[in-house]
Design an enzyme around this catalytic site. Structure first.
Site, PDB file in Angstrom:
ATOM      1  N   HIS A 156     -16.017   0.871  -2.423  1.00 29.47           N
ATOM      2  CA  HIS A 156     -15.835   1.461  -3.762  1.00 29.47           C
ATOM      3  C   HIS A 156     -15.091   2.790  -3.705  1.00 29.47           C
ATOM      4  CE1 HIS A 156     -18.936  -1.457  -4.931  1.00 29.47           C
ATOM      5  NE2 HIS A 156     -19.594  -1.031  -3.871  1.00 29.47           N
ATOM      6  N   SER A 277      10.803  15.879  -3.214  1.00 26.69           N
ATOM      7  CA  SER A 277      10.969  15.933  -4.657  1.00 26.69           C
ATOM      8  C   SER A 277      12.172  16.809  -4.958  1.00 26.69           C
ATOM      9  CB  SER A 277       9.703  16.526  -5.277  1.00 26.69           C
ATOM     10  OG  SER A 277      10.003  17.122  -6.513  1.00 26.69           O
ATOM     11  N   LYS A 283       6.658  18.850  -1.672  1.00 27.86           N
ATOM     12  CA  LYS A 283       6.292  17.425  -1.675  1.00 27.86           C
ATOM     13  C   LYS A 283       6.923  16.627  -0.532  1.00 27.86           C
ATOM     14  CE  LYS A 283       4.752  15.263  -4.910  1.00 27.86           C
ATOM     15  NZ  LYS A 283       4.867  15.086  -6.326  1.00 27.86           N
ATOM     16  N   GLU A 290       4.922   3.125  -1.019  1.00 32.96           N
ATOM     17  CA  GLU A 290       4.847   2.837  -2.462  1.00 32.96           C
ATOM     18  C   GLU A 290       5.764   1.669  -2.819  1.00 32.96           C
ATOM     19  OE1 GLU A 290       3.691   7.334  -3.968  1.00 32.96           O
ATOM     20  OE2 GLU A 290       5.751   6.666  -4.086  1.00 32.96           O
TER      21      GLU A 290
END
Ligand code: ARG
Length: 459
Positions: A156, A277, A283, A290
């Site tokens: 979970h 970024s 970043k 992804e």
């Protein structure tokens, strides 16, 4: 000129012609079409349609065409032929004249396309099998290098029990082992030649289809021509194998995205597979992962579109089936790229041992151990679970780890707890206890890694 001009008086409508053509995507089957055409030409000698000399002339012309395509496959796209079969035939006729017109005797594009597609799938499956194995090797290498890195295991998405990074790697090895076996199984059923099925009811020429199949490297030939030209089960099975494997890759990606997040900080991904970024200089985004997670959807899309394409389609060949290719080609390319990128990501990963350990310590992942400790002292697991829960609640409220509680505090909850509790609740003890098959103990993990290395031939 179209292949079927004789019966028609009028020219094709331009828009329809464009709508009808598959050359823009089936041109990648050129090598397979030439290969199966050469095999077919040999069969035609047995029937007396071609003599040996004619067959050789056709074979040489096809080989030279193959060499030309090897140099520039996209030259095919400049033609306005309907599909790759007509393009090859037209070019053959251009090279050797009238003799080229004999090649299509006894065959149909219906058995030709499914033969070519099966040959294409067989080639791709070999590459996919190899890359599935290579990914497993990457997992084993990194597992071995980091066999003792303790980290939290989750259920979970809550810290549940401590595991090791190598154990996490081995879980993925199991998944990719199943993918490998699924692909092999797909290959086994696919490896049956439909050539010689004709349009739908078999060829009128007395040919040895089994011999033809073996000559093309198939395992055997199909049993029923009507089924052979209608069957695209192998496309669906391959796409199902692709979808399941992409699902595994997406879970792998998601795990690593999470491990790489500022919140976890368990791993650092290499600069070579991340991006920055344009606005925020700090970043380092896990783009590769992804994208794998995202591309999973297009592979599922291919599976679904092919299932829907074939649903309730009457026997036998229907032009609808031309729509099976683009999504298959795309899915296979996507799957293969995702396997390669996943290996690349893994091979360059850096583990942050300390963050992993600290996170495992924080989540009360040793609460089960307190319960098991009490069970060993003679009380039921339910009761022990309840006591352990109360202790955890106290620790949470007081912002303490279990190991930092005084013995007197433990004893407030159960007089059965003694000083030896501390050695039972270290992360190392939690891990070491799980020695039965499939458990996380270092001994089991080492044994599993050794076994996998033998299987993968990387000793
Ligand atoms: N381009 C067609 C396909 O991909 C080849 C078979 C054409 N057969 C036919 N009867 N029109 O399915």
């Amino acid at each position: 000129m179209s292949l079927w001009g004789g019966r028609f008086l009028d020219e094709s409508n331009k828009l329809f012609k464009k709508f009808n053509t598959s050359l823009s995507f089936d041109y990648i089957l050129a090598q397979e079409d030439i290969f199966s055409s050469i095999a077919w030409s040999k069969t035609l000698v047995e029937t007396g349609v071609l003599n040996e000399k004619e067959q050789k002339t056709i074979e040489y012309a096809l080989i030279s065409l193959k060499q030309e395509i090897d140099i520039n496959p996209k030259q095919i796209l400049t033609s306005d032929c309907e599909d790759i079969h007509s393009w090859i035939e037209m070019n053959l006729i251009e090279k050797i004249g009238e003799l080229g017109k004999k090649l299509h005797t006894g065959r149909s594009r219906n058995d030709q396309i499914t033969t070519d597609l099966k040959l294409w799938c067989k080639n791709k499956i070999q590459i996919l099998l190899e890359n599935t194995l290579n990914l497993q090797k990457s997992f084993i290498f990194i597992a071995e290098r980091n066999h003792d890195v303790i980290m939290p295991g989750y259920t979970h998405l809550q810290r549940a029990q401590p595991i090791t990074f190598s154990y996490w790697c081995l879980a993925y090895v199991e998944m990719f082992k199943r993918d490998f076996a699924r692909l092999k199984d797909t290959l086994k059923r696919l490896d049956v030649s439909p050539l010689g099925s004709g349009a739908l009811s078999g060829t009128a020429w007395d040919i040895d289809r089994e011999k033809l199949a073996l000559c093309m490297g198939f395992n055997s030939s199909t049993n029923n021509a009507l089924d052979s030209v209608s069957d695209r089960d192998y496309v669906i099975e391959l796409l199902a194998s692709a979808s399941i494997s992409m699902m595994h890759l997406s879970r792998f990606s998601e795990d690593l995205i999470f491990f790489n997040s500022s919140e976890s900080n368990f791993i650092e991904l290499s600069d070579s597979i991340t991006s920055g970024s344009s606005l925020m200089p700090q970043k380092k985004n896990p783009d590769a992962l992804e994208l794998i997670r995202g591309k999973c959807s297009r592979v599922y899309g291919s599976l679904f579109s092919t299932l829907v394409l074939l649903k309730a389609l009457p026997l036998s060949y229907n032009k609808d089936m031309q729509e099976d290719k683009e999504s298959l080609f795309d899915a296979i390319q996507t799957w293969n790229d995702s396997l390669l990128i996943s290996s690349l990501v893994l091979n360059n990963i850096k583990l942050n041992k300390i963050s992993c350990y600290k996170a495992a310590e924080k989540g009360y992942s040793n609460a089960t151990e307190v319960a098991d400790y009490l069970v060993k002292k003679g009380i039921t697991f339910r009761e022990a679970h309840h006591i352990s829960g109360k202790i955890v609640l106290y620790a949470i409220h007081n912002n303490k780890a279990l190991k930092d509680l005084d013995l007197s505090k433990f004893q407030e909850y159960s007089h059965l707890i003694e000083n030896d509790i501390y050695k039972h609740i270290t992360l190392e003890a939690c891990i070491e206890k799980r020695v039965s098959k499939g458990g996380v103990s270092l001994k089991q993990v080492k044994k599993a890694i050794k076994k996998e290395k033998i299987r993968l031939n990387i000793i």
